[in-house]
Scaffold this motif. Structure first.
Motif, PDB file in Angstrom:
ATOM      1  N   TRP A 123      40.622 -15.828  48.248  1.00  0.00           N
ATOM      2  CA  TRP A 123      39.984 -17.092  49.185  1.00  0.00           C
ATOM      3  C   TRP A 123      39.133 -18.083  48.476  1.00  0.00           C
ATOM      4  CZ3 TRP A 123      41.750 -20.262  52.611  1.00  0.00           C
ATOM      5  CH2 TRP A 123      40.716 -20.629  53.489  1.00  0.00           C
ATOM      6  N   GLN A 124      38.401 -17.563  47.586  1.00  0.00           N
ATOM      7  CA  GLN A 124      37.205 -18.280  46.672  1.00  0.00           C
ATOM      8  C   GLN A 124      38.151 -19.229  45.750  1.00  0.00           C
ATOM      9  OE1 GLN A 124      34.695 -15.439  44.695  1.00  0.00           O
ATOM     10  NE2 GLN A 124      33.819 -14.884  46.980  1.00  0.00           N
ATOM     11  N   THR A 125      39.339 -18.691  45.212  1.00  0.00           N
ATOM     12  CA  THR A 125      40.143 -19.403  44.196  1.00  0.00           C
ATOM     13  C   THR A 125      40.779 -20.330  44.966  1.00  0.00           C
ATOM     14  OG1 THR A 125      40.395 -17.484  42.732  1.00  0.00           O
ATOM     15  CG2 THR A 125      42.139 -19.126  42.723  1.00  0.00           C
ATOM     16  N   ILE A 126      41.412 -20.218  46.172  1.00  0.00           N
ATOM     17  CA  ILE A 126      42.084 -21.017  47.211  1.00  0.00           C
ATOM     18  C   ILE A 126      40.886 -22.291  47.543  1.00  0.00           C
ATOM     19  CG2 ILE A 126      43.336 -21.388  49.296  1.00  0.00           C
ATOM     20  CD1 ILE A 126      44.371 -18.601  49.029  1.00  0.00           C
ATOM     21  N   ASN A 127      39.866 -22.062  47.720  1.00  0.00           N
ATOM     22  CA  ASN A 127      39.053 -22.918  48.046  1.00  0.00           C
ATOM     23  C   ASN A 127      38.707 -23.793  46.813  1.00  0.00           C
ATOM     24  OD1 ASN A 127      38.276 -22.941  50.643  1.00  0.00           O
ATOM     25  ND2 ASN A 127      36.825 -20.951  50.553  1.00  0.00           N
ATOM     26  N   LYS A 128      38.484 -23.373  45.702  1.00  0.00           N
ATOM     27  CA  LYS A 128      38.672 -24.015  44.461  1.00  0.00           C
ATOM     28  C   LYS A 128      39.524 -24.993  44.254  1.00  0.00           C
ATOM     29  CE  LYS A 128      35.518 -20.631  42.141  1.00  0.00           C
ATOM     30  NZ  LYS A 128      35.679 -19.692  40.960  1.00  0.00           N
ATOM     31  N   TYR A 129      40.607 -24.583  44.614  1.00  0.00           N
ATOM     32  CA  TYR A 129      41.787 -25.584  44.374  1.00  0.00           C
ATOM     33  C   TYR A 129      41.543 -26.549  45.283  1.00  0.00           C
ATOM     34  CZ  TYR A 129      46.494 -27.006  45.122  1.00  0.00           C
ATOM     35  OH  TYR A 129      47.625 -28.036  45.145  1.00  0.00           O
ATOM     36  N   PHE A 130      41.371 -26.556  46.738  1.00  0.00           N
ATOM     37  CA  PHE A 130      41.337 -27.388  47.558  1.00  0.00           C
ATOM     38  C   PHE A 130      40.294 -28.425  47.306  1.00  0.00           C
ATOM     39  CE2 PHE A 130      43.700 -24.551  50.581  1.00  0.00           C
ATOM     40  CZ  PHE A 130      44.816 -25.281  50.733  1.00  0.00           C
ATOM     41  N   GLU A 131      38.929 -27.933  46.749  1.00  0.00           N
ATOM     42  CA  GLU A 131      38.081 -28.698  46.394  1.00  0.00           C
ATOM     43  C   GLU A 131      38.509 -29.865  45.395  1.00  0.00           C
ATOM     44  OE1 GLU A 131      34.829 -26.076  44.926  1.00  0.00           O
ATOM     45  OE2 GLU A 131      34.424 -25.551  47.162  1.00  0.00           O
ATOM     46  N   LEU A 132      39.318 -29.415  44.230  1.00  0.00           N
ATOM     47  CA  LEU A 132      39.861 -30.007  43.293  1.00  0.00           C
ATOM     48  C   LEU A 132      40.982 -31.151  43.529  1.00  0.00           C
ATOM     49  CD1 LEU A 132      40.353 -30.733  40.187  1.00  0.00           C
ATOM     50  CD2 LEU A 132      42.123 -29.086  40.495  1.00  0.00           C
ATOM     51  N   VAL A 133      41.686 -30.912  44.535  1.00  0.00           N
ATOM     52  CA  VAL A 133      42.848 -31.488  44.964  1.00  0.00           C
ATOM     53  C   VAL A 133      42.355 -32.489  45.919  1.00  0.00           C
ATOM     54  CG1 VAL A 133      44.820 -30.096  44.255  1.00  0.00           C
ATOM     55  CG2 VAL A 133      43.741 -29.965  46.559  1.00  0.00           C
ATOM     56  N   LYS A 134      41.353 -32.284  46.802  1.00  0.00           N
ATOM     57  CA  LYS A 134      40.923 -33.171  47.732  1.00  0.00           C
ATOM     58  C   LYS A 134      39.761 -34.358  47.128  1.00  0.00           C
ATOM     59  CE  LYS A 134      41.292 -30.630  51.962  1.00  0.00           C
ATOM     60  NZ  LYS A 134      40.563 -29.702  53.243  1.00  0.00           N
ATOM     61  N   GLY A 135      39.388 -33.713  45.976  1.00  0.00           N
ATOM     62  CA  GLY A 135      38.615 -34.533  45.103  1.00  0.00           C
ATOM     63  C   GLY A 135      39.198 -35.931  44.569  1.00  0.00           C
ATOM     64  N   ASN A 136      40.533 -35.277  43.661  1.00  0.00           N
ATOM     65  CA  ASN A 136      41.324 -36.183  43.018  1.00  0.00           C
ATOM     66  C   ASN A 136      42.312 -36.964  43.731  1.00  0.00           C
ATOM     67  OD1 ASN A 136      43.429 -34.278  43.230  1.00  0.00           O
ATOM     68  ND2 ASN A 136      42.955 -33.626  41.118  1.00  0.00           N
ATOM     69  N   GLU A 137      42.380 -36.763  45.310  1.00  0.00           N
ATOM     70  CA  GLU A 137      43.125 -37.373  46.140  1.00  0.00           C
ATOM     71  C   GLU A 137      44.888 -36.818  46.057  1.00  0.00           C
ATOM     72  OE1 GLU A 137      42.860 -41.572  45.763  1.00  0.00           O
ATOM     73  OE2 GLU A 137      40.772 -41.533  46.486  1.00  0.00           O
ATOM     74  N   PHE A 138      44.857 -35.636  45.154  1.00  0.00           N
ATOM     75  CA  PHE A 138      46.213 -35.277  45.256  1.00  0.00           C
ATOM     76  C   PHE A 138      46.692 -34.583  46.479  1.00  0.00           C
ATOM     77  CE2 PHE A 138      49.213 -31.698  44.353  1.00  0.00           C
ATOM     78  CZ  PHE A 138      50.119 -32.263  43.723  1.00  0.00           C
ATOM     79  N   PHE A 139      45.722 -34.022  47.364  1.00  0.00           N
ATOM     80  CA  PHE A 139      46.148 -33.474  48.637  1.00  0.00           C
ATOM     81  C   PHE A 139      46.682 -34.346  49.616  1.00  0.00           C
ATOM     82  CE2 PHE A 139      45.130 -32.038  52.854  1.00  0.00           C
ATOM     83  CZ  PHE A 139      45.390 -30.761  53.007  1.00  0.00           C
ATOM     84  N   GLY A 140      46.124 -35.687  49.601  1.00  0.00           N
ATOM     85  CA  GLY A 140      46.930 -36.508  50.542  1.00  0.00           C
ATOM     86  C   GLY A 140      48.280 -37.048  49.987  1.00  0.00           C
ATOM     87  N   LEU A 141      48.231 -37.256  48.457  1.00  0.00           N
ATOM     88  CA  LEU A 141      49.410 -37.670  48.154  1.00  0.00           C
ATOM     89  C   LEU A 141      50.560 -36.782  48.309  1.00  0.00           C
ATOM     90  CD1 LEU A 141      50.918 -39.600  46.267  1.00  0.00           C
ATOM     91  CD2 LEU A 141      49.939 -38.300  44.296  1.00  0.00           C
ATOM     92  N   ARG A 142      50.130 -35.286  48.299  1.00  0.00           N
ATOM     93  CA  ARG A 142      51.254 -34.286  48.338  1.00  0.00           C
ATOM     94  C   ARG A 142      51.552 -34.216  49.786  1.00  0.00           C
ATOM     95  NH1 ARG A 142      55.007 -31.317  46.561  1.00  0.00           N
ATOM     96  NH2 ARG A 142      55.218 -29.009  47.325  1.00  0.00           N
ATOM     97  N   ARG A 143      50.942 -34.426  50.660  1.00  0.00           N
ATOM     98  CA  ARG A 143      51.195 -34.529  51.988  1.00  0.00           C
ATOM     99  C   ARG A 143      51.998 -35.512  52.431  1.00  0.00           C
ATOM    100  NH1 ARG A 143      47.931 -31.805  56.113  1.00  0.00           N
ATOM    101  NH2 ARG A 143      47.714 -29.604  55.084  1.00  0.00           N
TER     102      ARG A 143
END
Length: 362
Positions: free
Chosen positions: A284-304
């Motif tokens: 879960w800690q690793t998954i949280n690190k991933y989300f911190e990265l992709v939300k910070g570089n805006e990849f999360f919204g782009l992927r959605r």
């Protein structure tokens, strides 16, 4: 007089008391009436937004129904729930059969609920290609998680969908999010087929693997390896700890050979034991690190956004296929064409051309 006939034995059966019915007929009639009374779309949505799991199950059943009469109501429910969705993290979990997906998900889910998160598990069970039936046994395998007030488990049959993702899993995600679940876990069949379907509807893709099953790098296809954001070597306990560590090293070497991900994330490999819960918190800690990265570089919204576009075309394709095969004018001609193709009277391509031309003229 016969002495044997005159003798009355004590071994005879006396009239007993009639046993009461095991189930109350009144209760049966009450349940039957409740089932016949179908709530409206507005009622279902109102209950879903209040966190009612029963209403959520009813709505998912409605969405999964192949009855054309249910389509309009299902679309209405989805449309009303959509503004309340998109507020969760979506995690796809796959792996070869026997890797311990259900055991891992239960341990992982219990860890998340202990942190105050609400977890919905959409577990896809393989369907028989012969009987089209499915066991749907995930609720039995996850007996602890199913009793958790902050968890919801919904098994669905994979049907004929490639990669073991139920046809309506995408809509089920929306309903679960509207019901207040902030973590959606999708468990796939994991039979080595293309996992593109589940990858196209999740934010994080987790691949479970086991050690000691032969050549580790032959155990999974390159395509799935490239999609994975995290590889977890499960069953790293007892005598298997040494081989699990060796597998971790081999997979780490393999991951560095793949092209860099557009998210900027470097996939990693870790070990865990779902039985003893060792390593679950680290996952879960690793998954949280991933989300911190992709939300910070805006990849999360782009992927959605890309996923929404993908599912637009998928829905169009699905509805076109459905209308084609359920069109009464096509049904009879289709059977004739199949017979002609089987008898080599016409080629499959020519028959398909005739069928499609007729359909588009309707």
């Amino acid at each position: 007089m016969d002495k044997h006939k005159a003798f009355k034995t004590a071994l005879h059966e006396k009239d007993g008391i009639d046993q009461p019915e095991s189930v109350s007929r009144t209760a049966i009639e009450h349940v039957t009436q409740l089932r016949k009374k179908q709530p409206s779309a507005d009622e279902l949505v109102a209950r879903i937004l209040k966190g009612d799991k029963t209403a959520l199950s009813r709505a998912i059943t409605l969405v999964e129904s192949t009855n054309p009469a249910h389509l309009e109501k299902a679309n209405d429910v989805i449309a009303q729930c959509l503004p309340h969705a998109d507020k969760s993290v979506r995690i796809g979990i796959t792996g070869v059969p026997g890797v311990g997906k259900s055991t891992f998900i239960e341990a992982f889910g219990k860890h998340l609920t202990s942190l105050g998160r609400k977890v919905a598990v959409l577990a896809v069970d393989p369907s028989s290609s012969l009987s089209h039936g499915s066991i749907l046994g995930d609720k039995t395998r996850m007996e602890e998680l199913v009793k958790d007030a902050n968890a919801y488990i919904r098994p669905s049959a994979s049907g004929e969908t490639l990669g073991g993702v139920a046809r309506k899993t995408r809509e089920a995600i929306i309903l679960c999010e509207a019901c207040g679940f902030d973590t959606i876990v999708i468990e796939t069949v994991g039979v080595g087929q293309s996992e593109t379907a589940v990858h196209s509807m999740v934010d994080f893709f987790l691949l479970l693997q086991i050690a000691g099953a032969g050549d580790e790098l032959q155990g999974i296809k390159r395509g799935i390896m490239e999609m994975a954001d995290l590889i977890v070597i499960n069953k790293a306990d007892g005598d298997n700890i040494k081989s699990a560590r060796l597998a971790k090293t081999e997979f780490n070497r393999a991951l560095h050979l793949f092209p860099a991900k557009s998210s900027g994330w470097q996939p990693t490999v870790t070990t865990c034991s779902a039985i003893s819960h060792e390593g679950i918190a680290e996952v879960w800690q690793t998954i949280n690190k991933y989300f911190e990265l992709v939300k910070g570089n805006e990849f999360f919204g782009l992927r959605r956004s890309e996923q929404n576009s993908y599912w637009l075309t998928e829905t169009i394709n699905e509805q076109l296929l459905g209308r084609f095969y359920h069109d009464p004018a096509i049904a009879g001609l289709l059977e004739q064409s199949k017979k002609a193709v089987q008898d080599n009277a016409v080629s499959p391509f020519a028959a398909a051309k005739v069928l499609l031309e007729k359909y588009f003229r309707l």
